[in-house]
Design a protein around this motif. Structure first.
Motif, PDB file in Angstrom:
ATOM      1  N   MET A 188     -27.546  11.435 -41.932  1.00  0.00           N
ATOM      2  CA  MET A 188     -27.170  11.012 -40.588  1.00  0.00           C
ATOM      3  C   MET A 188     -28.342  11.265 -39.642  1.00  0.00           C
ATOM      4  SD  MET A 188     -23.921  12.222 -38.290  1.00  0.00           S
ATOM      5  CE  MET A 188     -23.636  11.555 -36.651  1.00  0.00           C
ATOM      6  N   THR A 189     -28.627  10.270 -38.840  1.00  0.00           N
ATOM      7  CA  THR A 189     -29.757  10.386 -37.928  1.00  0.00           C
ATOM      8  C   THR A 189     -29.394  11.252 -36.734  1.00  0.00           C
ATOM      9  OG1 THR A 189     -29.071   8.382 -36.751  1.00  0.00           O
ATOM     10  CG2 THR A 189     -30.619   8.125 -38.588  1.00  0.00           C
ATOM     11  N   ALA A 190     -30.417  11.819 -36.116  1.00  0.00           N
ATOM     12  CA  ALA A 190     -30.211  12.640 -34.933  1.00  0.00           C
ATOM     13  C   ALA A 190     -29.755  11.767 -33.778  1.00  0.00           C
ATOM     14  CB  ALA A 190     -31.513  13.359 -34.576  1.00  0.00           C
ATOM     15  N   PRO A 191     -28.903  12.300 -32.887  1.00  0.00           N
ATOM     16  CA  PRO A 191     -28.437  11.500 -31.751  1.00  0.00           C
ATOM     17  C   PRO A 191     -29.598  11.152 -30.827  1.00  0.00           C
ATOM     18  CG  PRO A 191     -27.805  13.799 -31.477  1.00  0.00           C
ATOM     19  CD  PRO A 191     -28.345  13.672 -32.870  1.00  0.00           C
ATOM     20  N   PRO A 192     -29.529  10.000 -30.170  1.00  0.00           N
ATOM     21  CA  PRO A 192     -30.612   9.633 -29.254  1.00  0.00           C
ATOM     22  C   PRO A 192     -30.624  10.551 -28.033  1.00  0.00           C
ATOM     23  CG  PRO A 192     -28.781   8.119 -29.019  1.00  0.00           C
ATOM     24  CD  PRO A 192     -28.450   9.002 -30.195  1.00  0.00           C
ATOM     25  N   LYS A 193     -31.777  10.663 -27.435  1.00  0.00           N
ATOM     26  CA  LYS A 193     -31.905  11.403 -26.190  1.00  0.00           C
ATOM     27  C   LYS A 193     -31.742  10.447 -25.008  1.00  0.00           C
ATOM     28  CE  LYS A 193     -35.063  14.672 -28.390  1.00  0.00           C
ATOM     29  NZ  LYS A 193     -36.437  15.229 -28.421  1.00  0.00           N
ATOM     30  N   VAL A 194     -31.589  11.017 -23.831  1.00  0.00           N
ATOM     31  CA  VAL A 194     -31.447  10.176 -22.648  1.00  0.00           C
ATOM     32  C   VAL A 194     -32.666   9.267 -22.504  1.00  0.00           C
ATOM     33  CG1 VAL A 194     -31.192  10.163 -20.139  1.00  0.00           C
ATOM     34  CG2 VAL A 194     -30.018  11.909 -21.503  1.00  0.00           C
ATOM     35  N   SER A 195     -33.842   9.813 -22.743  1.00  0.00           N
ATOM     36  CA  SER A 195     -35.066   9.020 -22.634  1.00  0.00           C
ATOM     37  C   SER A 195     -35.110   7.910 -23.674  1.00  0.00           C
ATOM     38  CB  SER A 195     -36.290   9.928 -22.783  1.00  0.00           C
ATOM     39  OG  SER A 195     -36.218  10.682 -23.978  1.00  0.00           O
ATOM     40  N   ASP A 196     -34.513   8.140 -24.864  1.00  0.00           N
ATOM     41  CA  ASP A 196     -34.452   7.087 -25.880  1.00  0.00           C
ATOM     42  C   ASP A 196     -33.604   5.921 -25.399  1.00  0.00           C
ATOM     43  OD1 ASP A 196     -36.020   8.541 -27.677  1.00  0.00           O
ATOM     44  OD2 ASP A 196     -34.280   9.597 -28.476  1.00  0.00           O
ATOM     45  N   LEU A 197     -32.471   6.240 -24.771  1.00  0.00           N
ATOM     46  CA  LEU A 197     -31.604   5.177 -24.263  1.00  0.00           C
ATOM     47  C   LEU A 197     -32.276   4.409 -23.134  1.00  0.00           C
ATOM     48  CD1 LEU A 197     -28.092   6.919 -24.286  1.00  0.00           C
ATOM     49  CD2 LEU A 197     -29.088   5.367 -25.973  1.00  0.00           C
ATOM     50  N   LEU A 198     -33.066   5.092 -22.334  1.00  0.00           N
ATOM     51  CA  LEU A 198     -33.787   4.399 -21.265  1.00  0.00           C
ATOM     52  C   LEU A 198     -34.829   3.442 -21.834  1.00  0.00           C
ATOM     53  CD1 LEU A 198     -34.258   7.288 -18.694  1.00  0.00           C
ATOM     54  CD2 LEU A 198     -32.949   5.188 -18.352  1.00  0.00           C
ATOM     55  N   ALA A 199     -35.344   3.755 -23.026  1.00  0.00           N
ATOM     56  CA  ALA A 199     -36.302   2.864 -23.670  1.00  0.00           C
ATOM     57  C   ALA A 199     -35.618   1.739 -24.430  1.00  0.00           C
ATOM     58  CB  ALA A 199     -37.195   3.655 -24.631  1.00  0.00           C
ATOM     59  N   ASP A 200     -34.291   1.812 -24.573  1.00  0.00           N
ATOM     60  CA  ASP A 200     -33.535   0.795 -25.280  1.00  0.00           C
ATOM     61  C   ASP A 200     -33.326  -0.427 -24.383  1.00  0.00           C
ATOM     62  OD1 ASP A 200     -30.794  -0.474 -26.265  1.00  0.00           O
ATOM     63  OD2 ASP A 200     -31.585   0.739 -27.921  1.00  0.00           O
ATOM     64  N   PRO A 201     -33.280  -1.629 -24.965  1.00  0.00           N
ATOM     65  CA  PRO A 201     -33.058  -2.826 -24.145  1.00  0.00           C
ATOM     66  C   PRO A 201     -31.784  -2.778 -23.309  1.00  0.00           C
ATOM     67  CG  PRO A 201     -33.759  -3.436 -26.349  1.00  0.00           C
ATOM     68  CD  PRO A 201     -33.543  -1.962 -26.376  1.00  0.00           C
ATOM     69  N   LEU A 202     -30.779  -2.030 -23.750  1.00  0.00           N
ATOM     70  CA  LEU A 202     -29.534  -1.966 -22.983  1.00  0.00           C
ATOM     71  C   LEU A 202     -29.755  -1.396 -21.589  1.00  0.00           C
ATOM     72  CD1 LEU A 202     -27.065  -0.686 -25.735  1.00  0.00           C
ATOM     73  CD2 LEU A 202     -27.177  -2.990 -24.748  1.00  0.00           C
ATOM     74  N   LEU A 203     -30.663  -0.450 -21.462  1.00  0.00           N
ATOM     75  CA  LEU A 203     -30.921   0.176 -20.166  1.00  0.00           C
ATOM     76  C   LEU A 203     -32.355  -0.092 -19.710  1.00  0.00           C
ATOM     77  CD1 LEU A 203     -29.134   3.641 -20.564  1.00  0.00           C
ATOM     78  CD2 LEU A 203     -28.343   1.639 -19.293  1.00  0.00           C
ATOM     79  N   ARG A 204     -32.866  -1.253 -20.123  1.00  0.00           N
ATOM     80  CA  ARG A 204     -34.255  -1.577 -19.794  1.00  0.00           C
ATOM     81  C   ARG A 204     -34.491  -1.590 -18.290  1.00  0.00           C
ATOM     82  NH1 ARG A 204     -36.494  -6.975 -22.326  1.00  0.00           N
ATOM     83  NH2 ARG A 204     -36.505  -5.637 -24.174  1.00  0.00           N
ATOM     84  N   ALA A 264     -36.161  16.233 -15.356  1.00  0.00           N
ATOM     85  CA  ALA A 264     -36.380  17.362 -16.262  1.00  0.00           C
ATOM     86  C   ALA A 264     -35.363  17.397 -17.396  1.00  0.00           C
ATOM     87  CB  ALA A 264     -36.339  18.673 -15.483  1.00  0.00           C
ATOM     88  N   GLY A 265     -34.268  16.645 -17.282  1.00  0.00           N
ATOM     89  CA  GLY A 265     -33.237  16.657 -18.318  1.00  0.00           C
ATOM     90  C   GLY A 265     -33.225  15.436 -19.207  1.00  0.00           C
ATOM     91  N   LEU A 266     -34.280  14.642 -19.177  1.00  0.00           N
ATOM     92  CA  LEU A 266     -34.294  13.400 -19.942  1.00  0.00           C
ATOM     93  C   LEU A 266     -34.345  13.619 -21.447  1.00  0.00           C
ATOM     94  CD1 LEU A 266     -36.666  11.128 -17.802  1.00  0.00           C
ATOM     95  CD2 LEU A 266     -34.174  11.019 -17.997  1.00  0.00           C
ATOM     96  N   GLU A 267     -34.683  14.812 -21.886  1.00  0.00           N
ATOM     97  CA  GLU A 267     -34.739  15.064 -23.326  1.00  0.00           C
ATOM     98  C   GLU A 267     -33.419  15.598 -23.871  1.00  0.00           C
ATOM     99  OE1 GLU A 267     -37.336  14.098 -25.215  1.00  0.00           O
ATOM    100  OE2 GLU A 267     -37.912  13.222 -23.285  1.00  0.00           O
ATOM    101  N   ARG A 268     -32.362  15.559 -23.066  1.00  0.00           N
ATOM    102  CA  ARG A 268     -31.051  15.990 -23.565  1.00  0.00           C
ATOM    103  C   ARG A 268     -30.513  14.987 -24.576  1.00  0.00           C
ATOM    104  NH1 ARG A 268     -27.449  17.964 -18.360  1.00  0.00           N
ATOM    105  NH2 ARG A 268     -28.804  19.667 -17.657  1.00  0.00           N
ATOM    106  N   PRO A 269     -29.945  15.444 -25.694  1.00  0.00           N
ATOM    107  CA  PRO A 269     -29.349  14.525 -26.661  1.00  0.00           C
ATOM    108  C   PRO A 269     -28.025  13.962 -26.142  1.00  0.00           C
ATOM    109  CG  PRO A 269     -29.048  16.784 -27.378  1.00  0.00           C
ATOM    110  CD  PRO A 269     -29.932  16.842 -26.174  1.00  0.00           C
ATOM    111  N   VAL A 270     -27.753  12.720 -26.495  1.00  0.00           N
ATOM    112  CA  VAL A 270     -26.519  12.039 -26.093  1.00  0.00           C
ATOM    113  C   VAL A 270     -25.675  11.823 -27.336  1.00  0.00           C
ATOM    114  CG1 VAL A 270     -25.518   9.989 -25.027  1.00  0.00           C
ATOM    115  CG2 VAL A 270     -27.687  10.903 -24.176  1.00  0.00           C
ATOM    116  N   THR A 271     -24.503  12.454 -27.371  1.00  0.00           N
ATOM    117  CA  THR A 271     -23.637  12.353 -28.554  1.00  0.00           C
ATOM    118  C   THR A 271     -22.531  11.324 -28.388  1.00  0.00           C
ATOM    119  OG1 THR A 271     -22.257  14.160 -27.710  1.00  0.00           O
ATOM    120  CG2 THR A 271     -24.092  14.734 -29.188  1.00  0.00           C
ATOM    121  N   ASP A 272     -22.243  10.879 -27.154  1.00  0.00           N
ATOM    122  CA  ASP A 272     -21.174   9.914 -26.929  1.00  0.00           C
ATOM    123  C   ASP A 272     -21.325   9.326 -25.529  1.00  0.00           C
ATOM    124  OD1 ASP A 272     -18.979   8.335 -27.365  1.00  0.00           O
ATOM    125  OD2 ASP A 272     -17.638   9.982 -27.891  1.00  0.00           O
ATOM    126  N   VAL A 273     -20.520   8.313 -25.240  1.00  0.00           N
ATOM    127  CA  VAL A 273     -20.510   7.660 -23.931  1.00  0.00           C
ATOM    128  C   VAL A 273     -19.075   7.690 -23.416  1.00  0.00           C
ATOM    129  CG1 VAL A 273     -20.956   5.536 -22.648  1.00  0.00           C
ATOM    130  CG2 VAL A 273     -22.450   6.185 -24.547  1.00  0.00           C
TER     131      VAL A 273
END
Length: 515
Positions: free
Chosen positions: A1-17, A26-35
Motif C-alpha cells: 500500500m502506498t503512503a498517503p499523499p501530502k497536502v503539497s502533493d494534492l496541490l500538485a495534482d490536476p484536481l487542485l491545479r 508550514a503545514g503543507l507536508e501533512r499527510p492526507v488520509t481522507d476527504v
C-alpha cells in the motif's frame, strides 16, 4: 500500500491545479488520509482534508472559528470552495499561519464533483488510475498522428509529456535535459526525482541487424513534484501511449522512406538529364515545390552518426537546426547516408549571400551533437536544372575537402577553394581513382590500415616525420618504422616529390569521403 499523499502533493495534482494556498504554508507536508465535506461539525477528521463552502466562512469570524476547530480536530488542511476567487480576512490568515494548518482556496463551479474526485484520489487511487487509463485508451483510439496522440495524452493525464530523442532533443513537445541519474541507453522505464521516462521501442523492421535494442525515442514527463500514486498513474499512461506512438513512428518512417526514395530518384533524374528534363520530371518537381528554373545554391552535409542514431531523426534535427538559422532548403537523403540540399531563389544571389549562407550553416551545424562531427560543402549559384546539377556537384567536392579538416564542424564554400577545386576535380577523375586503387592496394586491408593512415598524414604534413608523429600522437621512431614498411610494400621512393604528389592524390581519392 502506498503512503498517503501530502497536502503539497494534492496541490500538485490536476484536481487542485488552480487552488491557492492562502495560509498555513508550514503545514503543507501533512499527510492526507481522507476527504471530508464540512457539515457543521468536525468530528473524526484526524488527517482529513476538510472541504467547506464559501458560505461557511462568512462573515469573517466564522472562518476564524472554522480554522481553529479544524486544527483542534486534527484536520490536515482546510479547503474553501467558491465559484470565484476571493481573499479571506487577514485575521484568519494570521491564525492559520500561527496554527500551521493550511488554508486552500479552490475556485470551482461544481464543489460536489471536486469533493468526489478528491475523495477517490485519496481513498482509491487505483480507481482513478483505471478510469484515467480507460479514458486515455478511448481518446487514443481515434487518433493516428503523433501531435494528436501527444495532445490527447497531455489532456487526459494533465501532464506536459514530450517525445524526445536519446539526447533529449524534442520530436514532439519540448526538449528535456536529462538529469544525471537517468540512463537513456537502457531501454527500460525509468523514474528519477524530477523525471519520468518511458522508452518507445523500435519496430522489428527498424532495428539494425545484430545491434543491441535501442529506443527509437522516449516519452518523458518532467515534473516538480508528484506523489507515488500520481507518478504511477502517469507512468501507466505512458506505457499505454507507447504502442500508439510506436505505430505512428513506424508509419511515419515508412512514409518518409518512401517519400525519400521518390525524392532521391527524382533528383537523380534531374541531375542526369540536366537542361533536358522531361515534362513529367518538371511536373513531379513542381508537386514537391521544386522550382527547377530558379537560381540554386547546393549544399552537401554529412554526419558521422552511430548505430543508435536513426537517419530520420538525424535528418529532422538537421533540418530544424538549419531552419532556426533561416536556411530554408530542399533536402534529399542520399544512398550513402548524407544529405543533398539546395536553396532556390528567383533572382541571382549576390556574392555576399553565399558567405552569409556559409556562416549560418556553420552555426546550424554547431548546434548538432558533437559526436556527429558534421561536415558540409556549399556550391556556387547556378540557374536552371543543369545549374542545380552543377551546384550540387560543387557542394559535394567542397564537402570532400571539408572532411579532410581536423576540426568539426567543417564547412567549405566552393568559391573560396581556389586550387583545392582543381585538386578535387583531379582526385575524382576515373584515372586518379583507378591509379589510387592499384597503387594503394597493399595498404588497404584491415591489417595495414595504420600504415595507410600514417602515409596520408605524412603526405598532408609536407613529408615531415616530426609533424606526422605529433599529429598521430606517436614517437618519431614509430613513424619512421611505419614509413619504412610503406616503402617496402608500395615499392616507391617517398623522398621523390613526384611520387609524394601522386600518392597524396591517391590517398585523397580513396579516403572515405564525407558521404
Amino acid at each position: 500500500m502506498t503512503a498517503p499523499p501530502k497536502v503539497s502533493d494534492l496541490l500538485a495534482d490536476p484536481l487542485l491545479r488552480d487552488a491557492r494556498t492562502l495560509a498555513g504554508h508550514a503545514g503543507l507536508e501533512r499527510p492526507v488520509t481522507d476527504v471530508t465535506p464540512y457539515r457543521g461539525t468536525l468530528t473524526a477528521v484526524v488527517g482529513h482534508l476538510v472541504l467547506c463552502d464559501a458560505r461557511d466562512t462568512t462573515p469573517a469570524y466564522r472562518l476564524d472559528a472554522l480554522v481553529r476547530r479544524a486544527q483542534e480536530a486534527g484536520a490536515a488542511a482546510l479547503c474553501v470552495t467558491a465559484a470565484a476567487t476571493a481573499r479571506p480576512p487577514l485575521s484568519a490568515v494570521r491564525l492559520a499561519d500561527r496554527l500551521r494548518i493550511p488554508v486552500l482556496w479552490a475556485a470551482t463551479d461544481d464543489p460536489l464533483r471536486l469533493a468526489l474526485d478528491l475523495t477517490l484520489r485519496v481513498r482509491a487511487p487505483e480507481v482513478v488510475r483505471a478510469r484515467t487509463v480507460e479514458t486515455l485508451v478511448r481518446r487514443l483510439g481515434t487518433r493516428t498522428e503523433g501531435p494528436d496522440l501527444l495532445a490527447a495524452a497531455r489532456g487526459v493525464l494533465a501532464a506536459d509529456i514530450s517525445l524526445v530523442t536519446s539526447d533529449g532533443s524534442a520530436i514532439l513537445g519540448d526538449p528535456v535535459p536529462w538529469d544525471g541519474t537517468l540512463r537513456p541507453e537502457l531501454a527500460v522505464p525509468q523514474r528519477t526525482a524530477r523525471l519520468l521516462a518511458h522508452p518507445v521501442h523500435d519496430s522489428p523492421a527498424g532495428q539494425r541487424s545484430g545491434a543491441a535494442p535501442v529506443p527509437a525515442a522516449w516519452l518523458v514527463w518532467p515534473y516538480q513534484r508528484a506523489d507515488e500514486d500520481r507518478a504511477d498513474t502517469v507512468a501507466l499512461g505512458l506505457a499505454v501511449l507507447e504502442p500508439f506512438v510506436r505505430s505512428w513512428l513506424a508509419t511515419a518512417r515508412t512514409r518518409a522512406d518512401h517519400d525519400s526514395a521518390a525524392r532521391r530518384r527524382l533528383l537523380e533524374e534531374v541531375v542526369g538529364s540536366r537542361a533536358t528534363v522531361s515534362r513529367e520530371v518538371v511536373e513531379r518537381a513542381v508537386a514537391l515545390g521544386w522550382r527547377l528554373e530558379d537560381w540554386h545554391v547546393g549544399l552537401r552535409i554529412h554526419c558521422e552518426t552511430a548505430a543508435a542514431d536513426r537517419p530520420d531523426t538525424v535528418g529532422a534535427q538537421l533540418g530544424a537546426a538549419l531552419a532556426r538559422h533561416g536556411v530554408a532548403a530542399h533536402a534529399v537523403a542520399e544512398r550513402d547516408g548524407g544529405w543533398a540540399l539546395w536553396t532556390s531563389s528567383v533572382r541571382q544571389p549576390a556574392p555576399d549571400e553565399a558567405r552569409l549562407l556559409l556562416r549560418e550553416v556553420r552555426r546550424a551545424l554547431a548546434e548538432l551533437p558533437r559526436r556527429w562531427r558534421p561536415v558540409a560543402g556549399i556550391g556556387w549559384p547556378h540557374q536552371g536544372p543543369g545549374g542545380l546539377a552543377d551546384t550540387l556537384t560543387e557542394a559535394r567536392n567542397a564537402a570532400r575537402l571539408a572532411g579532410v579538416r581536423e576540426f568539426r564542424p567543417s564547412v567549405e564554400l566552393t568559391d573560396e577553394l581556389g586550387v583545392a577545386r582543381l585538386l578535387a576535380t583531379w582526385q575524382q577523375s576515373d584515372i586518379t581513382q583507378a591509379f589510387a586503387e592499384t597503387a594503394l592496394a597493399p595498404l588497404r586491408d584491415a591489417d595495414h590500415a595504420h600504415l595507410l593512415t600514417t602515409l596520408r598524414v605524412f603526405l598532408e604534413n609536407g613529408g615531415s616525420s616530426t609533424a606526422t608523429a605529433r599529429a598521430l600522437g606517436l614517437h618519431r621512431n614509430t613513424v619512421t618504422a611505419r614509413l619504412r614498411q610503406v616503402r617496402d610494400r608500395l615499392g616507391v621512393d617517398l623522398d621523390d616529390p613526384g611520387h609524394r604528389l601522386a600518392l597524396q592524390m591517391a590517398c585523397r581519392a580513396v579516403q572515405p569521403a564525407p558521404e
